[in-house]
Design a protein around this motif. Sequence first.
Motif, PDB file in Angstrom:
ATOM      1  N   LEU A   1     -33.227 -56.285 -13.273  1.00 52.62           N
ATOM      2  CA  LEU A   1     -32.365 -56.720 -12.178  1.00 52.62           C
ATOM      3  C   LEU A   1     -31.661 -58.015 -12.586  1.00 52.62           C
ATOM      4  CD1 LEU A   1     -34.595 -56.082  -9.019  1.00 52.62           C
ATOM      5  CD2 LEU A   1     -32.775 -54.643  -9.944  1.00 52.62           C
ATOM      6  N   SER A   2     -30.372 -58.051 -12.460  1.00 53.98           N
ATOM      7  CA  SER A   2     -29.600 -59.197 -12.934  1.00 53.98           C
ATOM      8  C   SER A   2     -29.807 -60.423 -12.052  1.00 53.98           C
ATOM      9  CB  SER A   2     -28.111 -58.848 -12.968  1.00 53.98           C
ATOM     10  OG  SER A   2     -27.609 -58.683 -11.652  1.00 53.98           O
ATOM     11  N   TYR A   3     -29.535 -61.578 -12.628  1.00 51.83           N
ATOM     12  CA  TYR A   3     -29.566 -62.832 -11.874  1.00 51.83           C
ATOM     13  C   TYR A   3     -28.573 -62.780 -10.714  1.00 51.83           C
ATOM     14  CZ  TYR A   3     -28.781 -67.766 -10.795  1.00 51.83           C
ATOM     15  OH  TYR A   3     -28.622 -68.966 -10.155  1.00 51.83           O
ATOM     16  N   ALA A   4     -27.460 -62.098 -10.916  1.00 47.47           N
ATOM     17  CA  ALA A   4     -26.457 -61.979  -9.856  1.00 47.47           C
ATOM     18  C   ALA A   4     -27.049 -61.314  -8.611  1.00 47.47           C
ATOM     19  CB  ALA A   4     -25.254 -61.185 -10.358  1.00 47.47           C
ATOM     20  N   LEU A   5     -27.946 -60.332  -8.802  1.00 46.91           N
ATOM     21  CA  LEU A   5     -28.590 -59.660  -7.676  1.00 46.91           C
ATOM     22  C   LEU A   5     -29.681 -60.531  -7.053  1.00 46.91           C
ATOM     23  CD1 LEU A   5     -28.989 -56.014  -9.053  1.00 46.91           C
ATOM     24  CD2 LEU A   5     -27.375 -56.797  -7.316  1.00 46.91           C
ATOM     25  N   LEU A   6     -30.430 -61.234  -7.893  1.00 45.49           N
ATOM     26  CA  LEU A   6     -31.570 -62.006  -7.421  1.00 45.49           C
ATOM     27  C   LEU A   6     -31.191 -63.372  -6.870  1.00 45.49           C
ATOM     28  CD1 LEU A   6     -34.108 -61.326 -10.326  1.00 45.49           C
ATOM     29  CD2 LEU A   6     -33.989 -60.168  -8.117  1.00 45.49           C
ATOM     30  N   LYS A   7     -30.061 -63.899  -7.283  1.00 45.25           N
ATOM     31  CA  LYS A   7     -29.672 -65.283  -6.988  1.00 45.25           C
ATOM     32  C   LYS A   7     -29.796 -65.679  -5.527  1.00 45.25           C
ATOM     33  CE  LYS A   7     -25.945 -68.630  -7.668  1.00 45.25           C
ATOM     34  NZ  LYS A   7     -24.576 -68.842  -8.230  1.00 45.25           N
ATOM     35  N   PRO A   8     -29.325 -64.873  -4.563  1.00 46.10           N
ATOM     36  CA  PRO A   8     -29.415 -65.293  -3.157  1.00 46.10           C
ATOM     37  C   PRO A   8     -30.849 -65.521  -2.677  1.00 46.10           C
ATOM     38  CG  PRO A   8     -27.849 -63.503  -3.399  1.00 46.10           C
ATOM     39  CD  PRO A   8     -28.587 -63.610  -4.696  1.00 46.10           C
ATOM     40  N   ALA A   9     -31.825 -64.881  -3.325  1.00 39.78           N
ATOM     41  CA  ALA A   9     -33.216 -64.982  -2.887  1.00 39.78           C
ATOM     42  C   ALA A   9     -34.038 -65.960  -3.707  1.00 39.78           C
ATOM     43  CB  ALA A   9     -33.880 -63.598  -2.952  1.00 39.78           C
ATOM     44  N   LEU A  10     -33.511 -66.417  -4.835  1.00 36.98           N
ATOM     45  CA  LEU A  10     -34.295 -67.189  -5.793  1.00 36.98           C
ATOM     46  C   LEU A  10     -34.348 -68.679  -5.483  1.00 36.98           C
ATOM     47  CD1 LEU A  10     -33.480 -65.812  -9.361  1.00 36.98           C
ATOM     48  CD2 LEU A  10     -35.537 -65.474  -7.995  1.00 36.98           C
ATOM     49  N   LYS A  11     -35.469 -69.275  -5.879  1.00 36.01           N
ATOM     50  CA  LYS A  11     -35.620 -70.721  -5.976  1.00 36.01           C
ATOM     51  C   LYS A  11     -36.158 -71.029  -7.363  1.00 36.01           C
ATOM     52  CE  LYS A  11     -36.238 -71.718  -1.068  1.00 36.01           C
ATOM     53  NZ  LYS A  11     -37.098 -72.368  -0.030  1.00 36.01           N
ATOM     54  N   ALA A  12     -36.003 -72.279  -7.795  1.00 32.83           N
ATOM     55  CA  ALA A  12     -36.313 -72.645  -9.179  1.00 32.83           C
ATOM     56  C   ALA A  12     -37.769 -72.396  -9.551  1.00 32.83           C
ATOM     57  CB  ALA A  12     -35.961 -74.112  -9.407  1.00 32.83           C
ATOM     58  N   ASN A  13     -38.680 -72.437  -8.569  1.00 34.18           N
ATOM     59  CA  ASN A  13     -40.105 -72.279  -8.877  1.00 34.18           C
ATOM     60  C   ASN A  13     -40.572 -70.836  -8.816  1.00 34.18           C
ATOM     61  OD1 ASN A  13     -39.640 -72.407  -6.040  1.00 34.18           O
ATOM     62  ND2 ASN A  13     -41.830 -72.711  -5.697  1.00 34.18           N
ATOM     63  N   PHE A  14     -39.671 -69.883  -8.599  1.00 28.96           N
ATOM     64  CA  PHE A  14     -40.046 -68.471  -8.537  1.00 28.96           C
ATOM     65  C   PHE A  14     -40.247 -67.906  -9.942  1.00 28.96           C
ATOM     66  CE2 PHE A  14     -38.212 -67.122  -4.142  1.00 28.96           C
ATOM     67  CZ  PHE A  14     -38.879 -68.186  -3.554  1.00 28.96           C
ATOM     68  N   ALA A  15     -41.260 -67.065 -10.078  1.00 34.10           N
ATOM     69  CA  ALA A  15     -41.517 -66.355 -11.331  1.00 34.10           C
ATOM     70  C   ALA A  15     -41.528 -64.858 -11.048  1.00 34.10           C
ATOM     71  CB  ALA A  15     -42.847 -66.792 -11.942  1.00 34.10           C
ATOM     72  N   ALA A  16     -41.589 -64.070 -12.103  1.00 33.75           N
ATOM     73  CA  ALA A  16     -41.563 -62.615 -11.961  1.00 33.75           C
ATOM     74  C   ALA A  16     -42.742 -62.127 -11.120  1.00 33.75           C
ATOM     75  CB  ALA A  16     -41.595 -61.955 -13.333  1.00 33.75           C
ATOM     76  N   PRO A  17     -42.547 -61.072 -10.333  1.00 35.78           N
ATOM     77  CA  PRO A  17     -43.634 -60.540  -9.500  1.00 35.78           C
ATOM     78  C   PRO A  17     -44.699 -59.854 -10.349  1.00 35.78           C
ATOM     79  CG  PRO A  17     -41.709 -59.136  -9.346  1.00 35.78           C
ATOM     80  CD  PRO A  17     -41.290 -60.342 -10.124  1.00 35.78           C
ATOM     81  N   ARG A  18     -45.915 -59.795  -9.814  1.00 34.88           N
ATOM     82  CA  ARG A  18     -47.029 -59.121 -10.483  1.00 34.88           C
ATOM     83  C   ARG A  18     -47.228 -57.708  -9.946  1.00 34.88           C
ATOM     84  NH1 ARG A  18     -50.726 -62.549 -13.210  1.00 34.88           N
ATOM     85  NH2 ARG A  18     -50.093 -64.720 -13.147  1.00 34.88           N
ATOM     86  N   GLN A  19     -46.352 -57.269  -9.079  1.00 31.61           N
ATOM     87  CA  GLN A  19     -46.476 -55.954  -8.469  1.00 31.61           C
ATOM     88  C   GLN A  19     -45.179 -55.179  -8.638  1.00 31.61           C
ATOM     89  OE1 GLN A  19     -47.361 -56.830  -4.399  1.00 31.61           O
ATOM     90  NE2 GLN A  19     -49.255 -57.901  -4.841  1.00 31.61           N
ATOM     91  N   TRP A  20     -45.293 -53.881  -8.562  1.00 31.59           N
ATOM     92  CA  TRP A  20     -44.105 -53.048  -8.623  1.00 31.59           C
ATOM     93  C   TRP A  20     -43.186 -53.361  -7.455  1.00 31.59           C
ATOM     94  CZ3 TRP A  20     -46.446 -47.537  -9.765  1.00 31.59           C
ATOM     95  CH2 TRP A  20     -46.939 -47.530 -11.078  1.00 31.59           C
ATOM     96  N   THR A  21     -41.901 -53.279  -7.701  1.00 33.11           N
ATOM     97  CA  THR A  21     -40.902 -53.480  -6.651  1.00 33.11           C
ATOM     98  C   THR A  21     -40.321 -52.116  -6.301  1.00 33.11           C
ATOM     99  OG1 THR A  21     -40.407 -55.699  -7.472  1.00 33.11           O
ATOM    100  CG2 THR A  21     -38.762 -54.669  -6.060  1.00 33.11           C
ATOM    101  N   VAL A  22     -40.553 -51.668  -5.063  1.00 35.43           N
ATOM    102  CA  VAL A  22     -40.225 -50.286  -4.702  1.00 35.43           C
ATOM    103  C   VAL A  22     -39.600 -50.199  -3.323  1.00 35.43           C
ATOM    104  CG1 VAL A  22     -42.150 -49.385  -6.076  1.00 35.43           C
ATOM    105  CG2 VAL A  22     -42.468 -49.822  -3.634  1.00 35.43           C
ATOM    106  N   VAL A  23     -38.970 -49.075  -3.070  1.00 36.20           N
ATOM    107  CA  VAL A  23     -38.661 -48.648  -1.708  1.00 36.20           C
ATOM    108  C   VAL A  23     -39.265 -47.262  -1.548  1.00 36.20           C
ATOM    109  CG1 VAL A  23     -36.565 -50.011  -1.368  1.00 36.20           C
ATOM    110  CG2 VAL A  23     -36.401 -47.760  -2.436  1.00 36.20           C
ATOM    111  N   GLY A  24     -39.669 -46.935  -0.328  1.00 38.69           N
ATOM    112  CA  GLY A  24     -40.331 -45.661  -0.098  1.00 38.69           C
ATOM    113  C   GLY A  24     -39.784 -44.929   1.103  1.00 38.69           C
ATOM    114  N   ALA A  25     -40.021 -43.642   1.141  1.00 39.02           N
ATOM    115  CA  ALA A  25     -39.586 -42.797   2.249  1.00 39.02           C
ATOM    116  C   ALA A  25     -40.564 -41.651   2.424  1.00 39.02           C
ATOM    117  CB  ALA A  25     -38.186 -42.262   1.992  1.00 39.02           C
TER     118      ALA A  25
END
Length: 302
Positions: free
Chosen positions: A122-146
């Motif tokens: 996922l590009s920085y362009a997509l993540l930028k609105p949600a990011l802060k400098a102290n954020f690191a990569a998640p340790r869990q899968w990132t999913v949507v479900g139905a």
Amino acid sequence: MKFKRFFFAGALLMGLLAIPAISASAANSSSDPDATLPSYPSAKQWANIKKSYPDLWSKIGYYKTTRPVSVTVKFSDMKDTKTVHQKVVRIPKGTTVIGKKFKMNWSKTHVTSYFQFDFDTLSYALLKPALKANFAAPRQWTVVGAKKMASINKYFVKVSRPTYMPAYSSGDLNKFPGNKVKFSPWNASTDQVRITPDGYVEYTKVNSGQDSYRLFNLVPVSAVKIHKVRVKNNTRYLYYSHHLKGLGDRQVAKTGSTKYRLAVKNLHQPFTMFDGDQGDFIMSKYQLGKTVYYTQSGSYSA
């Protein structure tokens, strides 16, 4: 039906579909137990490997969103391993992402379909609105479900590999340390260039001595949108508007969105690295400007 009636968005619970933490120190190859030298099989050995393992090349699934998708991401923290930052990341309609679809049978009557994002792409362009400098990569899968896969299919349509993406690679390329330097096939020890499926080039320095989730800051040193691609023989030429700090691109125009060009040349010099068990990773070499990088292109088990 509206999106919110079908989907929940988020990372699955730890212990169910979680990615385990990797604690190896990644930037100090001398102390990394997984560090090994690159190996170059002969032509005969490659022929035998390909014959024995026809599915050795990485299968990268590219999908385009047909409508906006919001996903809840549980980011790790750069300093505190116990802290989790939960944020919603919005992915616009028409965005190309890397991921896969699958089902989980929780019980005989409870079956859920999922789309799992390859978060590292996922590009920085997509993540930028949600990011802060102290954020690191998640340790869990990132999913949507139905409830049904048909609902997932309405939002994610499979597409061909974008021209700017390297073959059999998710787009992460690290500086090649050299043939006489041991390094880990699991955890990179050098700076990274990422070519993202939604069309960005990003350059990030490695964080020495960190675990895999903190190896690279989510905010890159530099990033730029690709505006044009030209392919000639084994080289992809990526064109964009400004110089990308950390890379050997060239200015080819005085102004405009294609002012700079980065040559990404496939050297066709694959090598293998022992994975610490009973198999090997397959790495491919690429030259970006004048610097040689490597990316994982496959794997096989002995």
